[in-house]
Design an enzyme around this catalytic site. Structure first.
Site, PDB file in Angstrom:
ATOM      1  N   ASP A 164       0.831  -1.200   0.000  1.00  0.00           N
ATOM      2  CA  ASP A 164       0.000   0.000   0.000  1.00  0.00           C
ATOM      3  C   ASP A 164       0.872   1.259   0.000  1.00  0.00           C
ATOM      4  OD1 ASP A 164      -2.227  -1.600   0.128  1.00  0.00           O
ATOM      5  OD2 ASP A 164      -2.355  -1.510   2.313  1.00  0.00           O
TER       6      ASP A 164
HETATM    7  N1  URA Z   1      -1.348  -6.078   3.580  1.00  0.00           N
HETATM    8  C1  URA Z   1      -1.813  -4.819   3.658  1.00  0.00           C
HETATM    9  O1  URA Z   1      -2.864  -4.569   4.239  1.00  0.00           O
HETATM   10  N2  URA Z   1      -1.091  -3.829   3.103  1.00  0.00           N
HETATM   11  C2  URA Z   1       0.079  -4.038   2.477  1.00  0.00           C
HETATM   12  O2  URA Z   1       0.681  -3.097   1.982  1.00  0.00           O
HETATM   13  C3  URA Z   1       0.565  -5.350   2.394  1.00  0.00           C
HETATM   14  C4  URA Z   1      -0.173  -6.357   2.963  1.00  0.00           C
END
Ligand code: URA
Length: 238
Positions: free
Chosen positions: A101
């Site tokens: 993310d």
């Molecule tokens: N899970 C998430 O919620 N965000 C990420 O960036 C990676 C795994």
């Protein structure tokens, strides 16, 4: 082996759609034979010629990158935000394996090897991804048990491989959580579903690869030995 149109687009010659057009028009030769069928499979040993231009085999590249916060995991962003590819200057078409993310930091593999990317992300290969999450409020053993029972995410039961509370203060806990899938927002959704907010998330390990020696925003090439080890991990667990 991969589909001819994908092979052409990955070589950087043109887009996949354009490659499909060229194939249908009979402009593509594979080993001196005109190929008009879109599904035809080829690999690096086949000689592909388009309008007289011979496609060069693309050298495979593999990087381990420590993604900073505030960077998107895509090859281009319509909102003009910084992308992970802004950290790479290369002629070849690299792309990230899986995604982190915008606000997640840590390990991300960048490559131009589609087969390797599939191997790394397919859940059946059980390649472990380890995250350190700072969560709010404080987590207790009972919450760990809830996570270990599995959480339904988009219709699939997601069970973390391991969950461990590393420390807690009066507001937050630091939790190490290991998964082997890569669903969008998987970790955040897991914690949310048991009433916790993830305030900070870092991926600290992928298979045998760790953040050691890799500061934020830096990359390094994967060693051939490391690539072999990752394939070995996948095969062992099949
Ligand atoms: N899970 C998430 O919620 N965000 C990420 O960036 C990676 C795994």
């Amino acid at each position: 082996m991969e589909r001819l149109q994908k092979y052409i687009s990955e070589s950087g010659y043109c887009s996949r759609r354009k490659a499909e057009e060229l194939i249908k028009k009979g402009k593509v030769l594979v080993n001196n034979k005109i190929i008009t069928e879109l599904g035809t499979k080829v690999d690096g040993n086949d000689v592909v010629i388009i309008d007289g231009y011979k496609l060069e085999k693309q050298d495979k590249e593999y990087y381990l990158f420590n993604k900073p916060r505030g960077v998107v995991t895509t090859t281009s962003d319509d909102k003009k935000r910084k992308t992970v590819m802004d950290y790479f200057e290369t002629e070849t078409r690299l792309y990230p394996v899986g995604r982190l993310d915008y606000d997640t930091t840590g390990l991300l593999i960048i490559t131009n090897d589609g087969e390797f990317a599939n191997m790394m992300t397919h859940p059946k290969n059980n390649i472990e991804k380890v995250y350190i999450a700072k969560v709010k409020p404080i987590m207790k053993g009972e919450h760990v048990r809830l996570l270990k029972q599995g959480i339904n995410i988009d219709g699939d039961l997601c069970i973390p491989d391991r969950v461990k509370i590393k420390s807690s203060d009066d507001k937050n806990s630091i939790v190490e959580i290991t998964i082997h899938e890569g669903k969008n927002h998987e970790i955040k959704k897991m914690f949310e579903s048991i009433g916790f907010d993830v305030v900070k998330l870092t991926r600290v390990r992928i298979g045998l690869l760790t953040l050691e020696g890799l500061i934020s925003g830096k990359k390094r090439k994967l060693k051939p030995k490391e690539i072999k080890q990752l394939y070995a991990l996948a095969n062992k667990k099949e």
